[in-house]
Motif scaffolding. Structure first.
Motif, mmCIF file in Angstrom:
data_model
loop_
_atom_site.group_PDB
_atom_site.id
_atom_site.type_symbol
_atom_site.label_atom_id
_atom_site.label_comp_id
_atom_site.label_asym_id
_atom_site.label_seq_id
_atom_site.Cartn_x
_atom_site.Cartn_y
_atom_site.Cartn_z
ATOM 1 N N THR A 2 -48.362 38.538 -18.649
ATOM 2 C CA THR A 2 -48.586 39.906 -18.228
ATOM 3 C C THR A 2 -50.025 40.067 -17.788
ATOM 4 O OG1 THR A 2 -49.117 40.533 -20.468
ATOM 5 C CG2 THR A 2 -46.828 40.824 -19.780
ATOM 6 N N HIS A 4 -52.199 42.423 -18.867
ATOM 7 C CA HIS A 4 -53.087 43.130 -19.775
ATOM 8 C C HIS A 4 -54.214 42.212 -20.223
ATOM 9 C CE1 HIS A 4 -50.852 41.203 -23.004
ATOM 10 N NE2 HIS A 4 -49.769 41.691 -22.467
ATOM 11 N N ASP A 34 -45.525 38.084 -24.465
ATOM 12 C CA ASP A 34 -46.151 37.922 -23.152
ATOM 13 C C ASP A 34 -45.084 37.855 -22.073
ATOM 14 O OD1 ASP A 34 -48.933 38.005 -23.177
ATOM 15 O OD2 ASP A 34 -49.129 35.907 -23.758
ATOM 16 N N PRO A 37 -42.489 42.002 -22.498
ATOM 17 C CA PRO A 37 -43.040 43.185 -23.178
ATOM 18 C C PRO A 37 -41.928 44.204 -23.446
ATOM 19 C CG PRO A 37 -44.184 42.759 -21.099
ATOM 20 C CD PRO A 37 -43.019 41.827 -21.170
ATOM 21 N N GLU A 86 -44.813 45.495 -28.262
ATOM 22 C CA GLU A 86 -45.624 45.165 -27.099
ATOM 23 C C GLU A 86 -47.015 44.732 -27.528
ATOM 24 O OE1 GLU A 86 -46.211 48.566 -24.554
ATOM 25 O OE2 GLU A 86 -46.849 49.817 -26.212
ATOM 26 N N ARG A 88 -49.758 45.466 -25.643
ATOM 27 C CA ARG A 88 -50.746 46.409 -25.111
ATOM 28 C C ARG A 88 -51.088 47.419 -26.207
ATOM 29 N NH1 ARG A 88 -50.354 50.228 -19.671
ATOM 30 N NH2 ARG A 88 -52.380 51.222 -20.015
ATOM 31 N N ASP A 90 -54.640 48.251 -26.818
ATOM 32 C CA ASP A 90 -56.040 48.639 -26.680
ATOM 33 C C ASP A 90 -56.249 50.018 -26.069
ATOM 34 O OD1 ASP A 90 -55.032 47.760 -24.272
ATOM 35 O OD2 ASP A 90 -56.858 46.734 -23.649
ATOM 36 N N ASP A 91 -55.188 50.757 -25.869
ATOM 37 C CA ASP A 91 -55.315 52.100 -25.308
ATOM 38 C C ASP A 91 -54.202 52.981 -25.867
ATOM 39 O OD1 ASP A 91 -53.039 51.222 -24.021
ATOM 40 O OD2 ASP A 91 -53.816 51.460 -22.006
ATOM 41 N N HIS A 93 -51.590 54.462 -24.238
ATOM 42 C CA HIS A 93 -50.697 54.678 -23.109
ATOM 43 C C HIS A 93 -49.331 55.198 -23.588
ATOM 44 C CE1 HIS A 93 -49.468 50.671 -24.450
ATOM 45 N NE2 HIS A 93 -48.304 50.898 -23.854
ATOM 46 N N ASP A 106 -44.733 50.873 -18.993
ATOM 47 C CA ASP A 106 -45.956 51.524 -19.456
ATOM 48 C C ASP A 106 -46.406 52.543 -18.417
ATOM 49 O OD1 ASP A 106 -47.465 48.496 -20.798
ATOM 50 O OD2 ASP A 106 -46.100 49.913 -21.725
ATOM 51 N N ASP A 108 -50.001 55.055 -17.936
ATOM 52 C CA ASP A 108 -51.284 55.420 -18.506
ATOM 53 C C ASP A 108 -51.282 56.865 -18.977
ATOM 54 O OD1 ASP A 108 -52.395 52.894 -18.167
ATOM 55 O OD2 ASP A 108 -53.058 53.347 -16.134
#
Length: 148
Positions: A2, A4, A34, A37, A86, A88, A90-91, A93, A106, A108
């Protein structure tokens, strides 16, 4: 792989960076995420079993639980679906979920930085994240539902 940012690290490095011991099963779980997701534990197990046949479903669940606790993996729970996992994390989303085929994408944050949405009344809570799921038809399901 991915796109990310954590994809730059190999699975073993990610596991070590989270303070966890590296095992074949754990490495395979990260590699499966990976590859796929937003996968369920059963889907991850099917991917892991191809490369590490001695792995059990329970060891996949254990690895996922350890990864969620360590902040390496995020668990999302769209209504009426099994938990999905998943990398991801770090945010803050959100997700689009197709009501036809179940595909998950995903998206944002809708507004600004985390928590990116502010409740009308916080009732004294110190809000750190907001989890939003947008439901609808993906392009393929929408096209299939249009009469020809």
């Amino acid at each position: 792989m991915t796109s990310h940012p954590v994809a730059a690290l190999d699975a073993a490095a990610r596991i070590r960076a989270a303070g966890l011991r590296v095992t074949d099963s754990r490495r395979a779980v990260i590699e499966a995420l990976d590859e796929s997701p937003h996968a369920s534990a059963d889907e991850i197990f099917a991917l892991v079993a191809r490369g590490v046949p001695h792995t059990s479903l329970q060891s996949v669940y254990n690895a996922l639980g350890d990864f969620v606790d360590a902040g390496l993996v995020r668990r999302i729970e769209p209504a009426g679906r099994p938990g999905l996992f998943e990398l991801r994390v770090d945010d803050n989303h959100h997700h689009l979920v197709c009501t036809g085929c179940g595909a998950v994408q995903d998206v944002d944050c809708a507004v600004g930085p985390a928590p990116c949405l502010t409740p009308a009344e916080s009732h004294g809570f110190a809000v750190s994240t907001a989890e939003v799921t947008f439901w609808g038809l993906c392009p393929a399901c929408a096209a299939a539902s249009v009469p020809s």
